[in-house]
Each structure stands twice: as C-alpha cells, then as structure tokens.
Design a protein around this motif. Structure first.
Motif, PDB file in Angstrom:
ATOM      1  N   UNK A 259       0.908  -1.197  -0.268  1.00  0.00           N
ATOM      2  CA  UNK A 259       0.087  -0.017   0.158  1.00  0.00           C
ATOM      3  C   UNK A 259       0.981   1.281   0.059  1.00  0.00           C
ATOM      4  N   UNK A 260       0.453   2.187  -0.786  1.00  0.00           N
ATOM      5  CA  UNK A 260       1.286   3.392  -0.907  1.00  0.00           C
ATOM      6  C   UNK A 260       0.745   4.381   0.076  1.00  0.00           C
ATOM      7  N   UNK A 261       1.449   4.453   1.086  1.00  0.00           N
ATOM      8  CA  UNK A 261       1.142   5.414   2.464  1.00  0.00           C
ATOM      9  C   UNK A 261       2.061   6.654   2.528  1.00  0.00           C
ATOM     10  N   UNK A 262       1.955   7.286   3.416  1.00  0.00           N
ATOM     11  CA  UNK A 262       2.788   8.566   3.645  1.00  0.00           C
ATOM     12  C   UNK A 262       2.350   9.477   4.701  1.00  0.00           C
ATOM     13  N   UNK A 263       2.620  10.650   4.766  1.00  0.00           N
ATOM     14  CA  UNK A 263       2.629  11.508   5.884  1.00  0.00           C
ATOM     15  C   UNK A 263       3.368  12.470   5.773  1.00  0.00           C
ATOM     16  N   UNK A 264       3.278  13.560   6.692  1.00  0.00           N
ATOM     17  CA  UNK A 264       4.124  14.769   6.944  1.00  0.00           C
ATOM     18  C   UNK A 264       5.429  14.547   7.731  1.00  0.00           C
ATOM     19  N   UNK A 265       5.269  13.362   8.568  1.00  0.00           N
ATOM     20  CA  UNK A 265       6.525  13.170   9.629  1.00  0.00           C
ATOM     21  C   UNK A 265       6.702  14.468  10.279  1.00  0.00           C
ATOM     22  N   UNK A 266       5.718  15.010  10.820  1.00  0.00           N
ATOM     23  CA  UNK A 266       5.681  16.355  11.607  1.00  0.00           C
ATOM     24  C   UNK A 266       6.418  16.384  12.954  1.00  0.00           C
ATOM     25  N   UNK A 267       7.582  17.234  13.071  1.00  0.00           N
ATOM     26  CA  UNK A 267       8.233  17.113  14.367  1.00  0.00           C
ATOM     27  C   UNK A 267       8.060  18.546  15.041  1.00  0.00           C
ATOM     28  N   UNK A 268       7.444  19.345  14.332  1.00  0.00           N
ATOM     29  CA  UNK A 268       7.249  20.861  14.886  1.00  0.00           C
ATOM     30  C   UNK A 268       8.538  21.589  15.265  1.00  0.00           C
ATOM     31  N   UNK A 269       9.447  21.418  14.180  1.00  0.00           N
ATOM     32  CA  UNK A 269      10.940  22.301  14.397  1.00  0.00           C
ATOM     33  C   UNK A 269      10.800  23.570  14.152  1.00  0.00           C
ATOM     34  N   UNK A 270       9.724  24.138  13.454  1.00  0.00           N
ATOM     35  CA  UNK A 270       9.665  25.614  13.184  1.00  0.00           C
ATOM     36  C   UNK A 270      10.976  25.776  12.488  1.00  0.00           C
ATOM     37  N   UNK A 271      11.345  25.250  11.370  1.00  0.00           N
ATOM     38  CA  UNK A 271      12.307  25.508  10.542  1.00  0.00           C
ATOM     39  C   UNK A 271      11.807  25.882   9.133  1.00  0.00           C
ATOM     40  N   UNK A 272      12.794  26.618   8.457  1.00  0.00           N
ATOM     41  CA  UNK A 272      12.369  26.897   6.946  1.00  0.00           C
ATOM     42  C   UNK A 272      11.741  25.831   6.093  1.00  0.00           C
ATOM     43  N   UNK A 273      10.727  26.080   5.369  1.00  0.00           N
ATOM     44  CA  UNK A 273      10.157  25.004   4.566  1.00  0.00           C
ATOM     45  C   UNK A 273       9.498  23.645   5.241  1.00  0.00           C
ATOM     46  N   UNK A 274       9.389  23.688   6.515  1.00  0.00           N
ATOM     47  CA  UNK A 274       8.972  22.661   7.180  1.00  0.00           C
ATOM     48  C   UNK A 274       7.420  22.227   6.863  1.00  0.00           C
TER      49      UNK A 274
END
Length: 312
Positions: A259-274
C-alpha cells in the motif's frame, strides 16, 4: 526547481516539489513530545483539527506513551479520527530502517516489554553521546538534554541542547556535523531485527509500513526481505519527494503489492520549509486500504484497534 534534491523533510533548502494533487485528508506519520517532537499530543491534535486532515496517526519513536492523551484530545473533535501507531527502529541486512505501524493494541504485553528494553538502551546511548560531545570540546549537561524531553530521550533532544549552547544553528546541522553515522558523536543503538519487528507489530494486531524509504540504503532488498513476513506498505508520499522518487517508490509498491502510504513526519521544528500537517500525505482511501490489510491479516476481531469504518 529546488536548491536541494535530497527530498529530506528536515532540509531547509528543499521544497515540497511533489505536492499532492488531492486534498490531503490522511496523515499516517505524526510525532509528539512523547518522542522527539516539541508539541504535546493534545497540541498535535489541535493542529490536526485546524488542518484539512480527517484521519491521523500518532507514530512516536519506539514508544506509545503519547497515545492515551492524543486519543482523549481527539474525542473533542468529532470531525477527525485518531489512529494509534508507533515508529519502530529496526535493521534489515545490516541497514537501518524505520517502520511506521498502525492500528496497534498499545497495551500488548510483548510490545511493551520490548519497548521498555529499547527505552533503556536509548537513554544509555544518549548518555554516551553526551560524553563524546564533552570529549570533543562541546559539552552539554544531561540535565539540559532531559529538559528538552517529555518522553523517550534521543538525539534530537541532544541537538536542541547543542543549539541552546550555540554549537549549531539547527537540529539538522547537529545531525549532519556530529550525530549521524560516521560523525564524531554518533553512537549506534540497539535495533530490532526487521522480521522480528513485524512479528511484534502483528502480535499487537497492527500492520507496518517502511517509513521515508529515501533513508534506506538498499530499499529493494529490504522490501524483498520483509514482504514475505507481512509488510503492508511503503511511504510513497513522504518527506519532500519529487516526481522521480515518488515514481520509484510507487513502482516498488506495485512490484511487492504494498500500500502506498505517507504523511508529513511532523516534528514541529519550526524550520524553513517545514512540512506541516495537511501539506503532504497519501490519497484518500489509504487508511481504508491499510485497515483492510489488517483485517485480512488478523481477522476483524484480531485488529489491535477497531476503527469506525464509516469514517474511512
């Protein structure tokens, strides 16, 4: 065009050149401060509730300690659906991989026993990294590291202590110069064997997907090894992948019936282009497909976390 072709989510010079052509309603890869994000589970749920997302998974590194809070917070938002998960560190043919795992029974005894052992090893290795930094003239105190962590302690918490000391400017800078394999303060930590990790996930009624395949040294060989043991998917719509990477991983998914999955892998690093929640993720219907794979594998009563299928 983008100044960087790494496709890495944490690369501030890379852009999300392969932005999805659909409204992003599903994110199967989000973190909280139970591992290495700076936002609490409740804060992540609040961010999700203000985004385009309808279904979301909390997948902290080698811990389930943030799931109860995230589930409770999600109950205040009837328009979004919580999925319990975890991101397990593993090794296949000598290569490190991460597995994002979903629909798990977070109370499964075998799973929690193994996670406790991984937590003890992670903290021991973190202490060794702190000592190595001192040895090369970049001292940070253990108290500084602990102050950055609300859950399992890892390299990102050390990186943030280094930022506070002025040694580096960003987390990615700390990793690239000091904390990655081959760098002066890297310490390898214990990882699960890939097939054993799958067994652990399946025992907890879940399914597993290879996370951010860009980071896997030999992704084709890894998939060939894990697929016969019940691997369910691969992140195709992940990080900041362009059409070339998306095409490559999509082809591999079709080859191995994944299955072709995915997501943001968000860590809230507040970096440019996050990448923020709602910016990247798989097409609608992916959660349904993964859930059906879990049902096919375990039976409807054997899935670790039952979802209301009317919301999928």
């Amino acid at each position: 065009m983008t100044p960087s072709d790494t496709g890495a989510r944490h690369d501030p010079d890379a852009l999300l050149v392969g932005a999805p052509q659909w409204p992003v309603q599903e994110d199967l890869h989000l973190h909280t401060n139970a591992s290495d994000c700076v936002k609490s589970p409740a804060e992540i749920v609040e961010i999700v509730s203000r985004s385009s997302l309808r279904l979301f998974a909390i997948t902290d590194h080698d811990t389930t300690s943030g799931l109860d809070e995230a589930e409770a917070a999600s109950e205040l938002h009837p328009d979004i659906t919580f999925i319990p998960g975890i991101e397990l560190s593993a090794e296949v043919n000598g290569d490190e991989i991460h597995l994002t795992c979903h629909f798990i029974d977070r109370h499964n005894e075998k799973l929690q026993t193994e996670l406790s052992a991984l937590l003890r090893d992670r903290e021991k290795k973190a202490e060794q990294i702190v000592q190595l930094l001192t040895d090369i003239g970049l001292p940070v105190s253990w108290d500084e590291v602990v102050a950055n962590a609300d859950g399992a302690i890892g390299r990102p918490h050390i990186a943030r202590a280094m930022i506070s000391r002025g040694y580096v400017e960003t987390v990615s800078d700390a990793f690239s110069r000091y904390l990655s394999p081959g760098r002066p303060a890297y310490v390898a930590r214990r990882k699960l064997d890939g097939t054993n990790a799958l067994e652990l996930v399946h025992d907890a009624g879940g399914v597993a997907t290879v996370a951010h395949p860009r980071t896997v040294a030999n992704i084709d060989a890894t998939l060939a090894t894990l697929t016969p043991h019940g691997l369910a998917g691969i992140e195709v719509y992940a990080e900041k992948y362009g059409s070339d990477r998306i095409g490559r991983y999509s082809t591999l998914a079709e080859r191995y019936d994944l299955i072709k999955s995915g997501g943001s892998d968000y860590h809230a690093n507040d970096t440019v282009n996050e990448i923020l929640p709602g910016m990247n993720g798989p097409p609608p219907g992916t959660v349904r497909a993964l859930y059906q794979r879990a049902v096919d594998m375990h039976g409807i009563d054997g899935v670790g976390y039952e979802l209301d299928q009317s919301k999928l």
